[in-house]
Design a protein around this motif. Sequence first.
Motif, PDB file in Angstrom:
ATOM      1  N   ARG A 188       0.814  -1.223   0.000  1.00 12.88           N
ATOM      2  CA  ARG A 188       0.000   0.000   0.000  1.00 12.88           C
ATOM      3  C   ARG A 188       0.848   1.273   0.000  1.00 12.88           C
ATOM      4  N   PHE A 189       2.162   1.135   0.117  1.00 11.55           N
ATOM      5  CA  PHE A 189       3.058   2.285   0.259  1.00 11.55           C
ATOM      6  C   PHE A 189       4.063   2.336  -0.883  1.00 11.55           C
ATOM      7  N   SER A 190       4.508   3.547  -1.210  1.00  8.31           N
ATOM      8  CA  SER A 190       5.528   3.669  -2.244  1.00  8.31           C
ATOM      9  C   SER A 190       6.930   3.416  -1.680  1.00  8.31           C
ATOM     10  N   ARG A 191       7.066   3.560  -0.359  1.00  6.82           N
ATOM     11  CA  ARG A 191       8.374   3.353   0.270  1.00  6.82           C
ATOM     12  C   ARG A 191       8.173   2.670   1.616  1.00  6.82           C
ATOM     13  N   VAL A 192       9.037   1.692   1.889  1.00  3.88           N
ATOM     14  CA  VAL A 192       8.996   1.015   3.180  1.00  3.88           C
ATOM     15  C   VAL A 192      10.411   0.958   3.742  1.00  3.88           C
ATOM     16  N   VAL A 193      10.505   1.176   5.049  1.00  2.00           N
ATOM     17  CA  VAL A 193      11.784   1.088   5.754  1.00  2.00           C
ATOM     18  C   VAL A 193      11.656   0.000   6.809  1.00  2.00           C
ATOM     19  N   PHE A 194      12.500  -1.011   6.703  1.00  5.12           N
ATOM     20  CA  PHE A 194      12.569  -2.073   7.707  1.00  5.12           C
ATOM     21  C   PHE A 194      13.667  -1.690   8.689  1.00  5.12           C
ATOM     22  N   VAL A 195      13.386  -1.780   9.983  1.00  5.45           N
ATOM     23  CA  VAL A 195      14.351  -1.380  11.008  1.00  5.45           C
ATOM     24  C   VAL A 195      14.622  -2.573  11.913  1.00  5.45           C
ATOM     25  N   ASP A 196      15.916  -2.885  12.065  1.00  5.29           N
ATOM     26  CA  ASP A 196      16.285  -4.056  12.858  1.00  5.29           C
ATOM     27  C   ASP A 196      17.608  -3.807  13.575  1.00  5.29           C
ATOM     28  N   ALA A 197      17.769  -4.437  14.727  1.00  3.19           N
ATOM     29  CA  ALA A 197      19.033  -4.424  15.451  1.00  3.19           C
ATOM     30  C   ALA A 197      20.035  -5.284  14.679  1.00  3.19           C
ATOM     31  N   ASP A 198      21.293  -4.865  14.674  1.00  2.00           N
ATOM     32  CA  ASP A 198      22.321  -5.577  13.907  1.00  2.00           C
ATOM     33  C   ASP A 198      23.607  -5.621  14.728  1.00  2.00           C
TER      34      ASP A 198
END
Length: 148
Positions: free
Chosen positions: A51-61
């Motif tokens: 549903r979005f033009s941009r997605v940001v996945f956020v994760d600990a690394d």
Amino acid sequence: MTELLVIGYGNELRSDDAAGRAVAIAAARLPGVDTIAVHQLTPELAVEIGRFSRVVFVDADASATKVRLERIELLATREKAMTHHTDPAGLLELSASIGAAPREALLLAIPASDFTFGESFSPRTATAIGRAVELIAGLVGSEPADSA
């Protein structure tokens, strides 16, 4: 309509592992941003990200030395395995297969070192969470990179 979706994921009972979730919760206050905070990525999220033009996945690394933002490329050659959880690239592939992939997907890695049982962040990770929210704020209103 919001154009940016932030999905933060990680285990909220494993100290720094919850950094992705904390970023998503903090980013929810930003205008033009929708957020989802989850324990793990699941196939059901493929419809939502479409549903979005941009997605940001956020994760600990654990291997990150600083907050790192990188583009996630869709790999058509990747082996497809459907399980109860997936990774960002797998979600993008699934979203594309149902005809609703975002124009741009990014992974925001948060430096993390403490994965013991607990509900607090190490000082380095706490600082990185703030920096990550600043980076997301900078994405609001900017155009996704050309995917050509």
